[in-house]
Design a protein around this motif. Sequence first.
Motif, mmCIF file in Angstrom:
data_model
loop_
_atom_site.group_PDB
_atom_site.id
_atom_site.type_symbol
_atom_site.label_atom_id
_atom_site.label_comp_id
_atom_site.label_asym_id
_atom_site.label_seq_id
_atom_site.Cartn_x
_atom_site.Cartn_y
_atom_site.Cartn_z
ATOM 1 N N ASP A 64 0.786 -1.114 -0.085
ATOM 2 C CA ASP A 64 -0.111 0.058 0.080
ATOM 3 C C ASP A 64 0.700 1.256 0.031
ATOM 4 O OD1 ASP A 64 0.780 -0.254 2.765
ATOM 5 O OD2 ASP A 64 -1.067 -0.669 3.413
ATOM 6 N N ASP A 75 -4.033 -5.527 -5.526
ATOM 7 C CA ASP A 75 -5.502 -5.765 -5.890
ATOM 8 C C ASP A 75 -5.665 -5.322 -7.054
ATOM 9 O OD1 ASP A 75 -8.200 -5.946 -6.113
ATOM 10 O OD2 ASP A 75 -8.632 -5.231 -3.997
ATOM 11 N N ASP A 78 -9.321 -3.430 -7.920
ATOM 12 C CA ASP A 78 -9.270 -2.022 -7.217
ATOM 13 C C ASP A 78 -8.419 -1.097 -8.175
ATOM 14 O OD1 ASP A 78 -10.516 -0.646 -5.188
ATOM 15 O OD2 ASP A 78 -8.545 -0.520 -4.220
ATOM 16 N N TRP A 119 -12.301 -8.502 -0.106
ATOM 17 C CA TRP A 119 -11.366 -7.366 -0.448
ATOM 18 C C TRP A 119 -10.115 -7.508 0.322
ATOM 19 C CZ3 TRP A 119 -11.783 -3.350 -3.528
ATOM 20 C CH2 TRP A 119 -13.062 -3.107 -4.269
ATOM 21 N N GLN A 120 -10.071 -8.778 1.148
ATOM 22 C CA GLN A 120 -8.850 -8.961 1.853
ATOM 23 C C GLN A 120 -7.767 -9.673 1.089
ATOM 24 O OE1 GLN A 120 -10.416 -10.914 5.300
ATOM 25 N NE2 GLN A 120 -10.361 -8.813 6.552
ATOM 26 N N SER A 142 -6.399 -6.451 4.927
ATOM 27 C CA SER A 142 -6.706 -5.705 3.815
ATOM 28 C C SER A 142 -5.426 -4.405 4.076
ATOM 29 C CB SER A 142 -7.782 -4.603 3.918
ATOM 30 O OG SER A 142 -8.919 -5.668 3.803
ATOM 31 N N ASP A 143 -4.848 -3.863 2.775
ATOM 32 C CA ASP A 143 -4.041 -2.775 2.832
ATOM 33 C C ASP A 143 -4.735 -1.619 3.144
ATOM 34 O OD1 ASP A 143 -1.571 -4.048 1.990
ATOM 35 O OD2 ASP A 143 -2.129 -3.816 -0.356
ATOM 36 N N ASN A 146 -6.929 -0.026 0.519
ATOM 37 C CA ASN A 146 -7.928 -0.992 0.258
ATOM 38 C C ASN A 146 -9.330 -0.086 -0.143
ATOM 39 O OD1 ASN A 146 -10.655 -2.168 1.037
ATOM 40 N ND2 ASN A 146 -9.308 -3.951 1.103
ATOM 41 N N ARG A 147 -9.872 -0.637 -1.134
ATOM 42 C CA ARG A 147 -11.146 0.036 -1.725
ATOM 43 C C ARG A 147 -10.938 1.573 -2.257
ATOM 44 N NH1 ARG A 147 -13.207 -3.023 2.101
ATOM 45 N NH2 ARG A 147 -14.841 -4.356 1.839
#
Length: 184
Positions: A64, A75, A78, A119-120, A142-143, A146-147
């Motif tokens: 991230d 991801d 995303d 999402w993980q 999750s980072d 995330n999202r």
Amino acid sequence: MAGDNVGFGFKGHDQQVRGYQSLATLMEQGHKDFSPQFVADVTDDMISMEKKDPDIWNLYGTFDGKGGDGWFANDPVDGALGVMSRTPEGAAGYLDPGTEEGKSRFDHLLGKGDGSRDWQAVNDTNWRGPGGNVEVDAGESSDTDNRKGLGDALTAAATGIDPSERHTARPHTRPPTTAYSKRR
């Protein structure tokens, strides 16, 4: 290699990335003018793959970056949604809950019903054993970014504005001259 983000001898040191993770990373670094249809097709392909294997994008370590400015699209769904947000009309069409395809995507990404998106994408580890010298799997997380791509795509779709561009402040509209009364 993604394994370079994990120290030698630790789980994930020799992990390889999937092609879509590399493609999404390149697209994030690229220019703005990707065809909305191309981005939609690539995103749909990735979603199709993860529906077959929800952990397909999972990697050890975090990607991230500092302050959620991920340098690598671990991801890729995303990441592709973030690229999609650069063309607000494309994001609006892709996430349109008024169409069958758009509603299916919207529900999957926002976690409605069976088959919601996982999402993980980070495989976590803990140290156990005598002296804490055995690394074991400890679930997923999750980072911090995330999202982010999903949020940008939703913003673009709802406002018609590319969230990655700088915008000047807009003045608020004048309040109505009459007060609204509550219904009885």
